[in-house]
Design a protein around this motif. Structure first.
Motif, PDB file in Angstrom:
ATOM      1  N   MET A   1      92.432  63.625 154.572  1.00 45.47           N
ATOM      2  CA  MET A   1      91.401  64.993 154.642  1.00 45.47           C
ATOM      3  C   MET A   1      91.514  65.560 153.285  1.00 45.47           C
ATOM      4  SD  MET A   1      91.666  67.769 157.352  1.00 45.47           S
ATOM      5  CE  MET A   1      90.942  69.448 157.018  1.00 45.47           C
ATOM      6  N   THR A   2      90.436  66.245 152.667  1.00 49.21           N
ATOM      7  CA  THR A   2      90.592  67.026 151.603  1.00 49.21           C
ATOM      8  C   THR A   2      90.416  68.603 151.872  1.00 49.21           C
ATOM      9  OG1 THR A   2      88.127  67.040 151.081  1.00 49.21           O
ATOM     10  CG2 THR A   2      89.453  65.275 150.062  1.00 49.21           C
ATOM     11  N   PRO A   3      90.753  69.361 150.855  1.00 49.68           N
ATOM     12  CA  PRO A   3      90.782  70.804 151.170  1.00 49.68           C
ATOM     13  C   PRO A   3      89.356  71.304 151.419  1.00 49.68           C
ATOM     14  CG  PRO A   3      92.390  70.388 149.353  1.00 49.68           C
ATOM     15  CD  PRO A   3      91.621  69.236 149.548  1.00 49.68           C
ATOM     16  N   THR A   4      88.490  70.383 150.914  1.00 53.94           N
ATOM     17  CA  THR A   4      87.004  70.587 151.031  1.00 53.94           C
ATOM     18  C   THR A   4      86.496  70.467 152.642  1.00 53.94           C
ATOM     19  OG1 THR A   4      86.253  68.860 150.155  1.00 53.94           O
ATOM     20  CG2 THR A   4      86.607  70.687 148.633  1.00 53.94           C
ATOM     21  N   ALA A   5      87.331  69.826 153.306  1.00 51.31           N
ATOM     22  CA  ALA A   5      86.549  69.543 154.595  1.00 51.31           C
ATOM     23  C   ALA A   5      86.513  70.522 155.692  1.00 51.31           C
ATOM     24  CB  ALA A   5      87.695  68.495 155.087  1.00 51.31           C
ATOM     25  N   ALA A   6      85.764  70.312 156.598  1.00 49.45           N
ATOM     26  CA  ALA A   6      85.496  71.567 157.662  1.00 49.45           C
ATOM     27  C   ALA A   6      86.780  72.129 158.010  1.00 49.45           C
ATOM     28  CB  ALA A   6      85.233  71.132 158.775  1.00 49.45           C
ATOM     29  N   PRO A   7      86.992  73.322 157.955  1.00 53.88           N
ATOM     30  CA  PRO A   7      88.299  74.113 158.459  1.00 53.88           C
ATOM     31  C   PRO A   7      89.020  73.685 159.696  1.00 53.88           C
ATOM     32  CG  PRO A   7      86.524  75.812 157.952  1.00 53.88           C
ATOM     33  CD  PRO A   7      85.778  74.366 157.945  1.00 53.88           C
ATOM     34  N   LEU A   8      90.257  73.746 159.841  1.00 53.97           N
ATOM     35  CA  LEU A   8      91.020  73.240 161.146  1.00 53.97           C
ATOM     36  C   LEU A   8      90.743  74.499 162.164  1.00 53.97           C
ATOM     37  CD1 LEU A   8      94.231  71.668 159.247  1.00 53.97           C
ATOM     38  CD2 LEU A   8      92.233  70.194 160.450  1.00 53.97           C
ATOM     39  N   ASP A   9      90.843  73.965 163.349  1.00 53.22           N
ATOM     40  CA  ASP A   9      91.078  75.089 164.266  1.00 53.22           C
ATOM     41  C   ASP A   9      92.382  75.423 164.463  1.00 53.22           C
ATOM     42  OD1 ASP A   9      88.455  74.413 165.216  1.00 53.22           O
ATOM     43  OD2 ASP A   9      89.261  72.843 166.603  1.00 53.22           O
ATOM     44  N   ILE A  10      93.549  74.784 164.281  1.00 50.60           N
ATOM     45  CA  ILE A  10      94.747  75.197 164.232  1.00 50.60           C
ATOM     46  C   ILE A  10      95.663  74.143 163.176  1.00 50.60           C
ATOM     47  CG2 ILE A  10      95.365  74.038 166.459  1.00 50.60           C
ATOM     48  CD1 ILE A  10      97.353  76.458 166.975  1.00 50.60           C
ATOM     49  N   LEU A  11      96.567  74.677 162.575  1.00 54.13           N
ATOM     50  CA  LEU A  11      97.563  73.981 161.850  1.00 54.13           C
ATOM     51  C   LEU A  11      98.984  74.373 162.303  1.00 54.13           C
ATOM     52  CD1 LEU A  11      98.309  72.504 159.310  1.00 54.13           C
ATOM     53  CD2 LEU A  11      98.356  74.337 157.947  1.00 54.13           C
ATOM     54  N   LEU A  12      99.554  73.180 162.749  1.00 60.63           N
ATOM     55  CA  LEU A  12     101.033  73.454 163.090  1.00 60.63           C
ATOM     56  C   LEU A  12     101.897  73.000 162.158  1.00 60.63           C
ATOM     57  CD1 LEU A  12     100.477  72.002 166.741  1.00 60.63           C
ATOM     58  CD2 LEU A  12     100.179  74.270 166.058  1.00 60.63           C
ATOM     59  N   LEU A  13     102.957  74.009 161.848  1.00 63.67           N
ATOM     60  CA  LEU A  13     103.948  73.717 160.935  1.00 63.67           C
ATOM     61  C   LEU A  13     105.471  73.352 161.556  1.00 63.67           C
ATOM     62  CD1 LEU A  13     102.316  75.867 158.050  1.00 63.67           C
ATOM     63  CD2 LEU A  13     102.330  73.537 158.211  1.00 63.67           C
ATOM     64  N   PRO A  14     105.691  72.328 162.187  1.00 60.19           N
ATOM     65  CA  PRO A  14     107.226  72.272 162.732  1.00 60.19           C
ATOM     66  C   PRO A  14     108.330  71.898 161.700  1.00 60.19           C
ATOM     67  CG  PRO A  14     105.807  70.451 163.086  1.00 60.19           C
ATOM     68  CD  PRO A  14     105.228  71.048 162.143  1.00 60.19           C
ATOM     69  N   THR A  15     109.725  72.029 161.965  1.00 57.24           N
ATOM     70  CA  THR A  15     110.537  71.419 161.113  1.00 57.24           C
ATOM     71  C   THR A  15     110.437  69.927 160.996  1.00 57.24           C
ATOM     72  OG1 THR A  15     111.882  73.158 161.610  1.00 57.24           O
ATOM     73  CG2 THR A  15     113.086  71.381 160.813  1.00 57.24           C
ATOM     74  N   TRP A  16     110.364  69.337 162.552  1.00 59.38           N
ATOM     75  CA  TRP A  16     110.264  67.745 162.365  1.00 59.38           C
ATOM     76  C   TRP A  16     108.818  67.395 163.057  1.00 59.38           C
ATOM     77  CZ3 TRP A  16     114.622  70.680 164.358  1.00 59.38           C
ATOM     78  CH2 TRP A  16     115.607  70.635 163.486  1.00 59.38           C
ATOM     79  N   LEU A  17     108.449  66.338 162.911  1.00 59.49           N
ATOM     80  CA  LEU A  17     107.175  65.814 163.464  1.00 59.49           C
ATOM     81  C   LEU A  17     107.543  64.407 163.915  1.00 59.49           C
ATOM     82  CD1 LEU A  17     103.516  66.501 162.586  1.00 59.49           C
ATOM     83  CD2 LEU A  17     104.211  64.219 163.198  1.00 59.49           C
ATOM     84  N   VAL A  18     107.184  64.027 165.019  1.00 62.68           N
ATOM     85  CA  VAL A  18     107.908  62.574 165.569  1.00 62.68           C
ATOM     86  C   VAL A  18     106.625  62.166 166.008  1.00 62.68           C
ATOM     87  CG1 VAL A  18     109.117  61.141 166.970  1.00 62.68           C
ATOM     88  CG2 VAL A  18     110.219  63.485 166.120  1.00 62.68           C
ATOM     89  N   PRO A  19     105.955  60.911 165.252  1.00 65.64           N
ATOM     90  CA  PRO A  19     104.644  60.598 165.576  1.00 65.64           C
ATOM     91  C   PRO A  19     104.765  59.507 166.884  1.00 65.64           C
ATOM     92  CG  PRO A  19     105.127  59.673 163.629  1.00 65.64           C
ATOM     93  CD  PRO A  19     106.235  60.786 163.802  1.00 65.64           C
ATOM     94  N   VAL A  20     106.075  58.868 167.105  1.00 64.35           N
ATOM     95  CA  VAL A  20     105.991  57.743 167.870  1.00 64.35           C
ATOM     96  C   VAL A  20     105.583  56.407 167.309  1.00 64.35           C
ATOM     97  CG1 VAL A  20     105.962  56.942 170.271  1.00 64.35           C
ATOM     98  CG2 VAL A  20     106.775  59.248 169.779  1.00 64.35           C
TER      99      VAL A  20
END
Length: 443
Positions: A1-20
Motif C-alpha cells: 500500500m502506498t501513501p496515496t492510497a485511500a485513507p485507513l479507517d484506523i491505524l494500530l501501532l502496538p509494540t508487538w504484532l503476531v500474525p500467526v
C-alpha cells in the motif's frame, strides 16, 4: 500500500504484532491498518506513520494478535455455571443437566444465556465462537446484534429437545436457518448431531446428505469418554469414529469434538479424511473424561482446534486460559517438554479454529485482505516482566484480564476493557435473577 492510497479507517501501532501466519513470527514496532473492516496494511512503524488514517491508536506494551476462536461451546449454558460440579459426565448429564434443561430452557433462557456468554467471551479476547445449543435462531439473533462472529450448530438428537420435538423438525429448522443466513457476514450455520450414542444411523445419513447439498459443516461430540467407546464396541462391535466413517460423515468439514480416545485405527481415519479435532482440555479434566493426545495428532497432520465447552462443565469461557492448559497438558500426555510450544498453542486458538470452521481464508491470522478480527493484549504489567518472547509470556504468564481492546470485522467491540455494544451491569443483573429462579429462591 502506498501513501496515496485511500485513507485507513484506523491505524494500530502496538509494540508487538503476531500474525500467526507465517508461523512463529513476531513483528516488533510494526503497524496494522484497517479499511472497510479488513486488514489493508501491515508494515514497519515508520512506513505506517506516513499513511493517512482517520484514527491512529498507539498501543504501547501491547501485543496484537488475531482474535481468539472458541471452536466448541454451549453458550446459553452459562446460566447453569456451577449448577452441578464435581460429577462424572453421564451422572452430570442424566441426573442434573438434562432435567434442568427440561425445566428451564426456553427462548428467553437461550437469549439471556447467550448474551452473557458473548459478553464474557468478548472480554476474554474471543472474536468468534462455535455454539451448539437449543433454539439456534435465538442464538444467531444474539450474535447478529452483538457484532461478534459465530458458527451456530443446529442440535439434532433422536429424542425431543427444547424447540424441536423430532430430529426431522430440528433438521428442517436447520435448513431454513441456513437459507436465511447463508449471506450473513458473521454467522455460519452448521449441523450438530449431538453424539454417536444419541443419533441413529438413519438420522446421521440424512444429515450427511443435507450437509453435502448445502456444503455445510458437521459438528459433533465424538469419543468424549472411554465408556462411550467401550459401550459402542460392546453393543455393535464398532468404534464410534469407525461408524461415522462408514456412514460417510468424516471429512474436511467434519468437526470431531473431544476425541479423548484415539487408537491407531482412529488416527488413520482422522488423517485420511482430513477431519478436524476440537480439543476441550479443561472440561475433559473436570469431568475426568480423558486426555486428547494433541501432540500425536499434530505430528500426524491433524488440524486440532480449541474449545472451552460450556460454562456448566468448565466453568468459564476463557480461551486464553484454555490455551495455557492445553499447552501444559499436551506436554504431560506426550511426556515431552517440547510438545505444543507457545506459538503452536496460539495457532491452535486462532488459525486452526478458523480452518476447522472453513473460515481460514477470512479469519484466524493477521494477513492482508482478511477480516479485521483482532485482539490487543496488554503485556505491560508487573507479572509479565521481563519479556523475552512475548508469545510465551502471553500463553504462560498472562490472564484474560490483560485483554485491552478487541475488533470484529474492524468494529471495536471492546475498548479499554469496556464493552461498546453491550450493557455489562444489565447482563449481570439478568444472570443473577436467573440464578435465583433456578436455585428456587424465587419460584
Amino acid at each position: 500500500m502506498t501513501p496515496t492510497a485511500a485513507p485507513l479507517d484506523i491505524l494500530l501501532l502496538p509494540t508487538w504484532l503476531v500474525p500467526v501466519e507465517p508461523a512463529g513470527v513476531v513483528l516488533r514496532e510494526h503497524g496494522l491498518g484497517i479499511r472497510d473492516g479488513r486488514i489493508a496494511f501491515i508494515g514497519p512503524r515508520a512506513a505506517a506513520l506516513k499513511l493517512q488514517a482517520a484514527e491512529v491508536r498507539e498501543l504501547p506494551g501491547m501485543l496484537l494478535s488475531p482474535g481468539l476462536i472458541n471452536a466448541h461451546g454451549h453458550a446459553a449454558m452459562s446460566l447453569f455455571r456451577g449448577l452441578a460440579d464435581d460429577l462424572p459426565l453421564m451422572t452430570w448429564l442424566e441426573k442434573h443437566i438434562w432435567p434442568a434443561e427440561a425445566k428451564w430452557v426456553d427462548e428467553a433462557f437461550v437469549r439471556d444465556g447467550t448474551d452473557l456468554a458473548i459478553a464474557e467471551q468478548l472480554k476474554g479476547g474471543i472474536t468468534c465462537f462455535s455454539d451448539m445449543y437449543f433454539y439456534p435462531k435465538v442464538a444467531s439473533d444474539c450474535v447478529h446484534n452483538s457484532g461478534m462472529r459465530a458458527q451456530i450448530a443446529i442440535p439434532i438428537l433422536d429424542f425431543p429437545i427444547p424447540g424441536a420435538s423430532t430430529a426431522d423438525e430440528a433438521i428442517r429448522q436447520g435448513i431454513e436457518l441456513f437459507g436465511d443466513l447463508k449471506h450473513h457476514p458473521r454467522v455460519n450455520i452448521t449441523f450438530g448431531p449431538h453424539a454417536p450414542y444419541t443419533v441413529c444411523d438413519a438420522n446421521l445419513e440424512k444429515i450427511r446428505v443435507i450437509a453435502e447439498e448445502l456444503d455445510a459443516a458437521i459438528h459433533m461430540h465424538v469419543h468424549e469418554t472411554a465408556g462411550e467407546v467401550q459401550q459402542a464396541v460392546e453393543q455393535t462391535g464398532e468404534r464410534p469414529l469407525a461408524r461415522l466413517s462408514r456412514l460417510g460423515l468424516l471429512g474436511p468439514r467434519f468437526q470431531a469434538v473431544h476425541m479423548t480416545q484415539i487408537s491407531e485405527d482412529d488416527l488413520v481415519l482422522l488423517v485420511e479424511s482430513n477431519t478436524s479435532v476440537i480439543h476441550c482440555p479443561e472440561s475433559n479434566l473436570k469431568l475426568a473424561s480423558g486426555f486428547c493426545p494433541v501432540e500425536r495428532l499434530w505430528q500426524a497432520g491433524v488440524n486440532v482446534a480449541l474449545g472451552t465447552d460450556g460454562a456448566a462443565s468448565n466453568n468459564d469461557l476463557d480461551l486464553l486460559g484454555e490455551t495455557r492448559t492445553a499447552a501444559m497438558l499436551a506436554k504431560a500426555v506426550a511426556g515431552s517438554a517440547t510438545a505444543l510450544d507457545a506459538h503452536r498453542a496460539l495457532r491452535m486458538a486462532t488459525l486452526n479454529g478458523a480452518r476447522a470452521m472453513g473460515l481460514d481464508t477470512e479469519i484466524g491470522s493477521l494477513e492482508l485482505g482478511k477480516a479485521a478480527d483482532i485482539v490487543a493484549f496488554d503485556l505491560s504489567g508487573l507479572a509479565q516482566q521481563p519479556i523475552y518472547d512475548p508469545v510465551s509470556q502471553l500463553i504462560y504468564a498472562t490472564g484474560r484480564d490483560c485483554v485491552k481492546h478487541l475488533w470484529v470485522a474492524g468494529k471495536q467491540l471492546l475498548d479499554d476493557r469496556r464493552l461498546t455494544r453491550m450493557d455489562e451491569q444489565q447482563l449481570t443483573a439478568t444472570a443473577v435473577a436467573w440464578g435465583r429462579r433456578i436455585s428456587g429462591q424465587h419460584e
